[in-house]
Design a protein around this motif. Structure first.
Motif, PDB file in Angstrom:
ATOM      1  N   ASN A 173     -13.972 -42.451 -57.289  1.00 29.91           N
ATOM      2  CA  ASN A 173     -12.904 -42.291 -58.274  1.00 29.91           C
ATOM      3  C   ASN A 173     -13.371 -42.818 -59.620  1.00 29.91           C
ATOM      4  O   ASN A 173     -14.529 -43.216 -59.788  1.00 29.91           O
ATOM      5  CB  ASN A 173     -11.615 -42.979 -57.800  1.00 29.91           C
ATOM      6  N   ASN A 174     -12.485 -42.820 -60.594  1.00 30.74           N
ATOM      7  CA  ASN A 174     -12.911 -43.159 -61.958  1.00 30.74           C
ATOM      8  C   ASN A 174     -13.265 -44.632 -62.146  1.00 30.74           C
ATOM      9  O   ASN A 174     -13.658 -45.038 -63.234  1.00 30.74           O
ATOM     10  CB  ASN A 174     -11.840 -42.747 -62.972  1.00 30.74           C
ATOM     11  N   LYS A 175     -13.136 -45.439 -61.108  1.00 32.50           N
ATOM     12  CA  LYS A 175     -13.518 -46.848 -61.211  1.00 32.50           C
ATOM     13  C   LYS A 175     -14.888 -47.108 -60.594  1.00 32.50           C
ATOM     14  O   LYS A 175     -15.413 -48.211 -60.699  1.00 32.50           O
ATOM     15  CB  LYS A 175     -12.478 -47.723 -60.507  1.00 32.50           C
ATOM     16  N   PHE A 176     -15.455 -46.099 -59.930  1.00 27.78           N
ATOM     17  CA  PHE A 176     -16.688 -46.310 -59.179  1.00 27.78           C
ATOM     18  C   PHE A 176     -17.921 -45.876 -59.955  1.00 27.78           C
ATOM     19  O   PHE A 176     -17.905 -44.906 -60.711  1.00 27.78           O
ATOM     20  CB  PHE A 176     -16.633 -45.548 -57.850  1.00 27.78           C
ATOM     21  N   GLU A 177     -18.990 -46.603 -59.737  1.00 29.13           N
ATOM     22  CA  GLU A 177     -20.287 -46.273 -60.305  1.00 29.13           C
ATOM     23  C   GLU A 177     -21.329 -46.489 -59.222  1.00 29.13           C
ATOM     24  O   GLU A 177     -21.314 -47.508 -58.535  1.00 29.13           O
ATOM     25  CB  GLU A 177     -20.583 -47.152 -61.518  1.00 29.13           C
ATOM     26  N   GLY A 178     -22.203 -45.514 -59.055  1.00 32.96           N
ATOM     27  CA  GLY A 178     -23.221 -45.658 -58.023  1.00 32.96           C
ATOM     28  C   GLY A 178     -23.787 -44.317 -57.589  1.00 32.96           C
ATOM     29  O   GLY A 178     -23.808 -43.358 -58.371  1.00 32.96           O
ATOM     30  N   HIS A 179     -24.212 -44.263 -56.309  1.00 34.82           N
ATOM     31  CA  HIS A 179     -24.915 -43.094 -55.808  1.00 34.82           C
ATOM     32  C   HIS A 179     -24.217 -42.557 -54.562  1.00 34.82           C
ATOM     33  O   HIS A 179     -23.908 -43.314 -53.637  1.00 34.82           O
ATOM     34  CB  HIS A 179     -26.361 -43.450 -55.457  1.00 34.82           C
ATOM     35  N   LEU A 180     -23.997 -41.248 -54.544  1.00 35.88           N
ATOM     36  CA  LEU A 180     -23.472 -40.579 -53.367  1.00 35.88           C
ATOM     37  C   LEU A 180     -24.647 -39.913 -52.668  1.00 35.88           C
ATOM     38  O   LEU A 180     -25.250 -38.974 -53.204  1.00 35.88           O
ATOM     39  CB  LEU A 180     -22.416 -39.544 -53.767  1.00 35.88           C
ATOM     40  N   ILE A 181     -24.991 -40.416 -51.486  1.00 34.97           N
ATOM     41  CA  ILE A 181     -26.129 -39.906 -50.726  1.00 34.97           C
ATOM     42  C   ILE A 181     -25.628 -38.903 -49.699  1.00 34.97           C
ATOM     43  O   ILE A 181     -24.816 -39.235 -48.840  1.00 34.97           O
ATOM     44  CB  ILE A 181     -26.892 -41.042 -50.012  1.00 34.97           C
TER      45      ILE A 181
ATOM     46  N   ALA B  50     -28.092 -35.131 -60.360  1.00 35.63           N
ATOM     47  CA  ALA B  50     -28.239 -34.863 -58.932  1.00 35.63           C
ATOM     48  C   ALA B  50     -29.706 -34.560 -58.653  1.00 35.63           C
ATOM     49  O   ALA B  50     -30.361 -33.854 -59.430  1.00 35.63           O
ATOM     50  CB  ALA B  50     -27.359 -33.692 -58.504  1.00 35.63           C
ATOM     51  N   ALA B  51     -30.206 -35.092 -57.558  1.00 41.04           N
ATOM     52  CA  ALA B  51     -31.598 -34.857 -57.184  1.00 41.04           C
ATOM     53  C   ALA B  51     -31.691 -34.667 -55.681  1.00 41.04           C
ATOM     54  O   ALA B  51     -30.923 -35.255 -54.922  1.00 41.04           O
ATOM     55  CB  ALA B  51     -32.488 -36.026 -57.625  1.00 41.04           C
TER      56      ALA B  51
ATOM     57  N   TRP C 120     -29.812 -35.400 -50.676  1.00 36.27           N
ATOM     58  CA  TRP C 120     -29.435 -35.232 -52.078  1.00 36.27           C
ATOM     59  C   TRP C 120     -28.839 -36.548 -52.563  1.00 36.27           C
ATOM     60  O   TRP C 120     -28.051 -37.191 -51.854  1.00 36.27           O
ATOM     61  CB  TRP C 120     -28.385 -34.135 -52.256  1.00 36.27           C
ATOM     62  N   THR C 121     -29.196 -36.956 -53.760  1.00 39.02           N
ATOM     63  CA  THR C 121     -28.637 -38.166 -54.363  1.00 39.02           C
ATOM     64  C   THR C 121     -27.867 -37.765 -55.612  1.00 39.02           C
ATOM     65  O   THR C 121     -28.448 -37.254 -56.572  1.00 39.02           O
ATOM     66  CB  THR C 121     -29.732 -39.171 -54.724  1.00 39.02           C
ATOM     67  N   LEU C 122     -26.570 -37.986 -55.593  1.00 39.95           N
ATOM     68  CA  LEU C 122     -25.711 -37.672 -56.728  1.00 39.95           C
ATOM     69  C   LEU C 122     -25.334 -38.988 -57.416  1.00 39.95           C
ATOM     70  O   LEU C 122     -24.792 -39.893 -56.778  1.00 39.95           O
ATOM     71  CB  LEU C 122     -24.447 -36.933 -56.279  1.00 39.95           C
TER      72      LEU C 122
END
Length: 275
Positions: free
Chosen positions: A14-22, A42-43, A30-32
């Motif tokens: 959500n708009n409070k989160f910062e990080g990586h979605l694996i 995205a990679a 994929w790393t978003l």
């Protein structure tokens, strides 16, 4: 995976989160990367260097950074580092950086949409990028536009009978063919370019690149092969540093972290790297 499932995945931060979605599916990772809940890059674990090179070359042909490729090995998420450095050294404009970002993310989301089974892991982290770099992160509205495009690509890909075939494969001629009879330049059919890269270089939709190649595949004049990634040392940092792709290039694997915050399986449609 349909578009609704993709959209569901992208809404995990959500708009409070910062990080990586694996995201993991069929041995592909994929790393978003998200900043304030917005997607900033995205990679994938297959062609991170290749995709960076042909996308940066298409959008910023004069791109030049005053750093050495050897420095990148110290940065786990080197694409974010290069984007940030590009802004700091005034090599990237906001408008064209957005175009680059959309192109990369569209490719990755299309590949994800072809997966049969995907697991997700959220890894909170503070992204090492400047405020200026953060401004290119995609808004929900921009994500919706990309997802609509991915949906159109899905339908076109299916119509061609290419479902289960990855654009990360490389078209390679098996038998000698008169170059004048080829639908695209012979250089693109030598096993050194992926379908994605050809589409980018020709500024054509991926389905338009693939369509004229299908007869050659059907008569076994052409095959689609897996192509390894370029070494990280070959990443494009200047107009002269983009070299020809060697057939025996060593693949670059995506670094993985051990902390897992959320994991969920999602089933979808068939997808393989082998045609």
């Amino acid at each position: 995976m349909d578009i609704k499932e993709l959209n569901q995945l992208l809404k995990l931060p959500n708009n409070k989160f910062e990080g990586h979605l694996i995201l993991k599916g069929h041995d592909i990772i994929w790393t978003l990367h998200f900043v304030q809940g917005r997607l900033i890059y995205a990679a994938d674990g297959l062609h991170g260097v290749r995709r960076w090179n042909y996308t940066i070359n298409q959008n910023f042909p004069k791109f030049k950074l005053n750093i050495a490729a050897a420095q990148l090995s110290t940065h786990q998420y080197w694409q974010l580092y290069l984007l940030d450095q590009g802004f700091k050294e005034q090599q990237l404009s906001l408008v064209r950086a957005k175009l680059l970002l959309r192109a990369v993310i569209q490719e990755c989301l299309f590949e994800l949409s072809q997966c049969t089974y995907v697991t997700s892991e959220w890894q909170p982290a503070e992204l090492p990028v400047s405020r200026l770099c953060c401004t290119i992160a995609l808004s929900p509205w921009e994500i919706d536009i990309i997802l609509n495009k991915v949906n159109d690509m899905q339908q076109a890909w299916q119509h061609l009978g290419m479902t289960g075939t990855s654009p990360q494969l490389s078209p390679t001629l098996k038998n000698p063919v008169n170059h004048q009879h080829l639908p695209i330049s012979h250089q693109y059919l030598t096993g050194t370019y992926t379908l994605w890269q050809i589409a980018t270089n020709l500024a054509q939709p991926i389905e338009e690149v693939a369509k004229p190649l299908i007869p050659l595949i059907q008569d076994q004049s052409l095959e689609l092969k897996k192509l390894p990634d370029l070494p990280l040392a070959n990443v494009q940092l200047s107009p002269m540093s983009l070299s020809r792709v060697p057939d025996n290039a060593t693949a670059v694997s995506m670094p993985q972290q051990s902390s897992v915050i959320r994991s969920s399986p999602i089933s979808a449609k068939p997808y393989e790297l082998v045609p």
